[in-house]
Design a protein around this motif. Structure first.
Motif, PDB file in Angstrom:
ATOM      1  N   THR A 226     -14.365   5.068  30.889  1.00 19.53           N
ATOM      2  CA  THR A 226     -15.437   5.701  30.119  1.00 19.53           C
ATOM      3  C   THR A 226     -15.503   5.103  28.725  1.00 19.53           C
ATOM      4  OG1 THR A 226     -15.069   7.768  31.320  1.00 19.53           O
ATOM      5  CG2 THR A 226     -16.356   7.890  29.284  1.00 19.53           C
ATOM      6  N   ALA A 227     -16.660   4.630  28.337  1.00 15.24           N
ATOM      7  CA  ALA A 227     -16.832   4.063  26.998  1.00 15.24           C
ATOM      8  C   ALA A 227     -16.846   5.198  25.968  1.00 15.24           C
ATOM      9  CB  ALA A 227     -18.131   3.270  26.922  1.00 15.24           C
ATOM     10  N   PRO A 228     -16.151   5.033  24.853  1.00 14.79           N
ATOM     11  CA  PRO A 228     -16.113   6.106  23.850  1.00 14.79           C
ATOM     12  C   PRO A 228     -17.467   6.271  23.166  1.00 14.79           C
ATOM     13  CG  PRO A 228     -15.051   4.132  23.003  1.00 14.79           C
ATOM     14  CD  PRO A 228     -15.354   3.865  24.447  1.00 14.79           C
ATOM     15  N   ARG A 229     -17.778   7.507  22.795  1.00 12.32           N
ATOM     16  CA  ARG A 229     -19.003   7.808  22.062  1.00 12.32           C
ATOM     17  C   ARG A 229     -18.688   7.887  20.571  1.00 12.32           C
ATOM     18  NH1 ARG A 229     -21.038  12.827  20.555  1.00 12.32           N
ATOM     19  NH2 ARG A 229     -19.358  13.815  21.751  1.00 12.32           N
ATOM     20  N   ASN A 230     -19.528   7.297  19.730  1.00 16.95           N
ATOM     21  CA  ASN A 230     -19.356   7.308  18.270  1.00 16.95           C
ATOM     22  C   ASN A 230     -18.019   6.702  17.852  1.00 16.95           C
ATOM     23  OD1 ASN A 230     -21.860   8.633  17.795  1.00 16.95           O
ATOM     24  ND2 ASN A 230     -20.899  10.595  18.297  1.00 16.95           N
ATOM     25  N   PHE A 231     -17.625   5.624  18.528  1.00 12.44           N
ATOM     26  CA  PHE A 231     -16.338   4.992  18.231  1.00 12.44           C
ATOM     27  C   PHE A 231     -16.268   4.520  16.784  1.00 12.44           C
ATOM     28  CE2 PHE A 231     -14.027   0.956  17.773  1.00 12.44           C
ATOM     29  CZ  PHE A 231     -12.744   1.368  18.079  1.00 12.44           C
ATOM     30  N   LEU A 232     -17.304   3.808  16.323  1.00 11.63           N
ATOM     31  CA  LEU A 232     -17.276   3.260  14.972  1.00 11.63           C
ATOM     32  C   LEU A 232     -17.196   4.371  13.924  1.00 11.63           C
ATOM     33  CD1 LEU A 232     -17.456   0.816  13.115  1.00 11.63           C
ATOM     34  CD2 LEU A 232     -19.951   0.963  13.252  1.00 11.63           C
ATOM     35  N   ARG A 233     -18.019   5.414  14.097  1.00  5.10           N
ATOM     36  CA  ARG A 233     -18.012   6.528  13.142  1.00  5.10           C
ATOM     37  C   ARG A 233     -16.656   7.219  13.109  1.00  5.10           C
ATOM     38  NH1 ARG A 233     -20.637  12.142  14.784  1.00  5.10           N
ATOM     39  NH2 ARG A 233     -18.726  11.986  16.025  1.00  5.10           N
ATOM     40  N   ASP A 234     -16.119   7.529  14.267  1.00  3.92           N
ATOM     41  CA  ASP A 234     -14.872   8.305  14.332  1.00  3.92           C
ATOM     42  C   ASP A 234     -13.686   7.521  13.794  1.00  3.92           C
ATOM     43  OD1 ASP A 234     -16.452  10.217  15.459  1.00  3.92           O
ATOM     44  OD2 ASP A 234     -15.669  10.006  17.500  1.00  3.92           O
ATOM     45  N   THR A 235     -13.590   6.234  14.124  1.00  2.00           N
ATOM     46  CA  THR A 235     -12.459   5.444  13.625  1.00  2.00           C
ATOM     47  C   THR A 235     -12.583   5.207  12.120  1.00  2.00           C
ATOM     48  OG1 THR A 235     -13.628   3.427  14.323  1.00  2.00           O
ATOM     49  CG2 THR A 235     -11.930   4.292  15.791  1.00  2.00           C
ATOM     50  N   ALA A 236     -13.810   5.007  11.629  1.00  2.24           N
ATOM     51  CA  ALA A 236     -13.998   4.820  10.187  1.00  2.24           C
ATOM     52  C   ALA A 236     -13.580   6.078   9.426  1.00  2.24           C
ATOM     53  CB  ALA A 236     -15.454   4.475   9.886  1.00  2.24           C
ATOM     54  N   ILE A 237     -13.935   7.243   9.935  1.00  2.00           N
ATOM     55  CA  ILE A 237     -13.569   8.494   9.273  1.00  2.00           C
ATOM     56  C   ILE A 237     -12.061   8.737   9.396  1.00  2.00           C
ATOM     57  CG2 ILE A 237     -13.860  11.006   9.316  1.00  2.00           C
ATOM     58  CD1 ILE A 237     -16.770  10.549  10.055  1.00  2.00           C
ATOM     59  N   ALA A 238     -11.463   8.310  10.511  1.00  2.00           N
ATOM     60  CA  ALA A 238     -10.012   8.448  10.655  1.00  2.00           C
ATOM     61  C   ALA A 238      -9.280   7.608   9.613  1.00  2.00           C
ATOM     62  CB  ALA A 238      -9.589   8.033  12.063  1.00  2.00           C
ATOM     63  N   VAL A 239      -9.736   6.377   9.400  1.00  2.00           N
ATOM     64  CA  VAL A 239      -9.105   5.519   8.393  1.00  2.00           C
ATOM     65  C   VAL A 239      -9.333   6.088   6.995  1.00  2.00           C
ATOM     66  CG1 VAL A 239      -9.089   3.207   7.374  1.00  2.00           C
ATOM     67  CG2 VAL A 239      -9.278   3.476   9.855  1.00  2.00           C
ATOM     68  N   PHE A 240     -10.538   6.624   6.760  1.00  2.00           N
ATOM     69  CA  PHE A 240     -10.809   7.280   5.468  1.00  2.00           C
ATOM     70  C   PHE A 240      -9.842   8.437   5.243  1.00  2.00           C
ATOM     71  CE2 PHE A 240     -12.767  11.014   3.507  1.00  2.00           C
ATOM     72  CZ  PHE A 240     -13.010  10.528   2.223  1.00  2.00           C
ATOM     73  N   THR A 241      -9.620   9.263   6.266  1.00  2.00           N
ATOM     74  CA  THR A 241      -8.701  10.402   6.149  1.00  2.00           C
ATOM     75  C   THR A 241      -7.286   9.933   5.872  1.00  2.00           C
ATOM     76  OG1 THR A 241     -10.076  11.682   7.685  1.00  2.00           O
ATOM     77  CG2 THR A 241      -7.825  12.454   7.321  1.00  2.00           C
ATOM     78  N   LEU A 242      -6.890   8.863   6.545  1.00  2.00           N
ATOM     79  CA  LEU A 242      -5.549   8.308   6.340  1.00  2.00           C
ATOM     80  C   LEU A 242      -5.365   7.833   4.900  1.00  2.00           C
ATOM     81  CD1 LEU A 242      -2.947   7.548   7.974  1.00  2.00           C
ATOM     82  CD2 LEU A 242      -3.959   5.270   8.243  1.00  2.00           C
ATOM     83  N   ALA A 243      -6.396   7.223   4.341  1.00  2.00           N
ATOM     84  CA  ALA A 243      -6.322   6.757   2.956  1.00  2.00           C
ATOM     85  C   ALA A 243      -6.421   7.912   1.977  1.00  2.00           C
ATOM     86  CB  ALA A 243      -7.438   5.742   2.689  1.00  2.00           C
ATOM     87  N   TRP A 244      -7.282   8.864   2.293  1.00  2.00           N
ATOM     88  CA  TRP A 244      -7.541   9.988   1.393  1.00  2.00           C
ATOM     89  C   TRP A 244      -6.326  10.886   1.213  1.00  2.00           C
ATOM     90  CZ3 TRP A 244     -10.673  14.909   2.934  1.00  2.00           C
ATOM     91  CH2 TRP A 244     -10.961  15.670   1.789  1.00  2.00           C
ATOM     92  N   VAL A 245      -5.596  11.142   2.300  1.00  2.00           N
ATOM     93  CA  VAL A 245      -4.499  12.116   2.208  1.00  2.00           C
ATOM     94  C   VAL A 245      -3.128  11.425   2.107  1.00  2.00           C
ATOM     95  CG1 VAL A 245      -3.522  14.242   3.146  1.00  2.00           C
ATOM     96  CG2 VAL A 245      -5.946  13.740   3.490  1.00  2.00           C
ATOM     97  N   PRO A 246      -2.570  10.860   3.177  1.00  2.00           N
ATOM     98  CA  PRO A 246      -1.197  10.356   3.045  1.00  2.00           C
ATOM     99  C   PRO A 246      -1.051   9.123   2.162  1.00  2.00           C
ATOM    100  CG  PRO A 246      -2.044   9.960   5.260  1.00  2.00           C
ATOM    101  CD  PRO A 246      -3.036  10.821   4.578  1.00  2.00           C
ATOM    102  N   LEU A 247      -2.035   8.215   2.175  1.00  2.00           N
ATOM    103  CA  LEU A 247      -1.874   7.005   1.360  1.00  2.00           C
ATOM    104  C   LEU A 247      -1.847   7.349  -0.128  1.00  2.00           C
ATOM    105  CD1 LEU A 247      -1.641   3.950   1.129  1.00  2.00           C
ATOM    106  CD2 LEU A 247      -4.142   3.829   1.123  1.00  2.00           C
ATOM    107  N   LEU A 248      -2.813   8.139  -0.599  1.00  2.00           N
ATOM    108  CA  LEU A 248      -2.810   8.524  -2.005  1.00  2.00           C
ATOM    109  C   LEU A 248      -1.563   9.350  -2.346  1.00  2.00           C
ATOM    110  CD1 LEU A 248      -6.555   9.421  -2.709  1.00  2.00           C
ATOM    111  CD2 LEU A 248      -5.283   7.419  -3.489  1.00  2.00           C
ATOM    112  N   ALA A 249      -1.142  10.204  -1.412  1.00  2.00           N
ATOM    113  CA  ALA A 249       0.048  11.028  -1.668  1.00  2.00           C
ATOM    114  C   ALA A 249       1.307  10.185  -1.783  1.00  2.00           C
ATOM    115  CB  ALA A 249       0.216  12.053  -0.552  1.00  2.00           C
TER     116      ALA A 249
END
Length: 293
Positions: A127-150
């Motif tokens: 099954t091809a993922p839906r909204n792959f680009l959006r979801d992975t981009a937001i996941a990387v943003f979350t990773l940078a926003w919370v643990p990376l800055l912390a």
């Protein structure tokens, strides 16, 4: 008194009682003060007497905050990969302790790749993922926003007098919050960014600057035994990034249609609602103090 009138009077009384307990910012002020004071005193004691424990406490908070953000995103049908985000986020945060900035960067890159692969195949191979680009981009943003800055709080802690440096940046963020709240409540008439945060005013921003600059002068001089102008620079810088951090979270919550990221802290919301201004401030504090001290 007729029953309907009595009911209306009771409702008005309850509303008045609720209003008395709430601040102008829409929070339960007594609860917020009690929670904030308890957290503040606990962190001060940890930083002064057992500073290494701060890494564990902060790491737990970052894990909860990451979970809160991921949960809210998935409720809005943004399918970020929660397990890689939470586990990888802990790696980003903790690996700064033994390996410094290199450990943080390596864990961030590895977790980013894992999130991409996880999201690509989380519905199976057929099954091809839906909204792959959006979801992975937001996941990387979350990773940078919370643990990376912390993670910059850990890097700050590892430097000479690191516990006092972390304590300094935390005191300045509190000064910014308190100054903004007091000035906003007493004098706030000109909205700063009404489309994002209607309650934030220019008068409150000025109050944040005054409190944080005074706090910077005192803490950098008394705690770090350094040039007072570094305290002025740090105070101004932290007010700017703390305000922006608060606006960023406000915009994210506005887009998600929620008031708070969580409910763990009475009067405050979730853990992430307390970290929104702390996270960018940790990076700027590390940058300024590492460069100038």
């Amino acid at each position: 008194m007729p029953t309907g009138a009595a009911s209306a009077a009771s409702s008005r009384s309850a509303a008045s009682s609720g209003a008395a307990k709430s601040s102008k910012a829409g929070r339960n002020l007594p609860a917020a003060l009690a929670v904030g004071l308890g957290l503040g005193l606990s962190l001060i004691a940890i930083l002064l007497f057992v500073p290494t424990v701060f890494i564990g406490v902060a790491g737990a908070a970052i894990g909860v905050a990451t979970w809160e953000v991921a949960k809210r995103l998935r409720e809005a049908d943004v399918l970020v990969p929660r397990i890689p985000l939470i586990v990888g986020g802990q790696a980003v945060f903790w690996l700064g302790w033994p390996f410094g900035a290199g450990g943080v960067a390596g864990a961030f890159a590895a977790t980013t790749l894992i999130c991409m692969v996880w999201r690509l195949f989380d519905h199976g191979l057929r099954t091809a993922p839906r909204n792959f680009l959006r979801d992975t981009a937001i996941a990387v943003f979350t990773l940078a926003w919370v643990p990376l800055l912390a993670s910059f709080a850990v890097l700050l802690l590892l430097e000479p007098d690191g516990n006092l440096r972390v304590l300094t940046f935390m005191i300045l963020v509190v000064c910014s919050d308190v100054g903004g709240y007091v000035a906003g409540v007493l004098f706030g008439k000109h909205p700063m960014v009404p489309s994002i945060s209607p309650k934030k005013s220019w008068e409150g921003f000025a109050g944040s600057l005054v409190f944080a600059v005074i706090g910077g002068l005192l803490t950098v001089t008394l705690l770090l035994d350094a040039n007072s102008m570094i305290g002025v620079l740090l105070g101004v810088g932290l007010v700017l990034v703390a305000t922006v951090g608060d606006l960023i979270e406000s915009q994210i919550k506005r887009e998600l249609g929620i008031k708070d990221m969580g409910t763990m802290l009475p009067g405050h919301g979730g853990i992430m609602d307390r970290l929104d201004s702390m996270l960018p401030s940790a990076f700027v504090s590390w940058l300024v103090l590492s460069t100038l001290l």
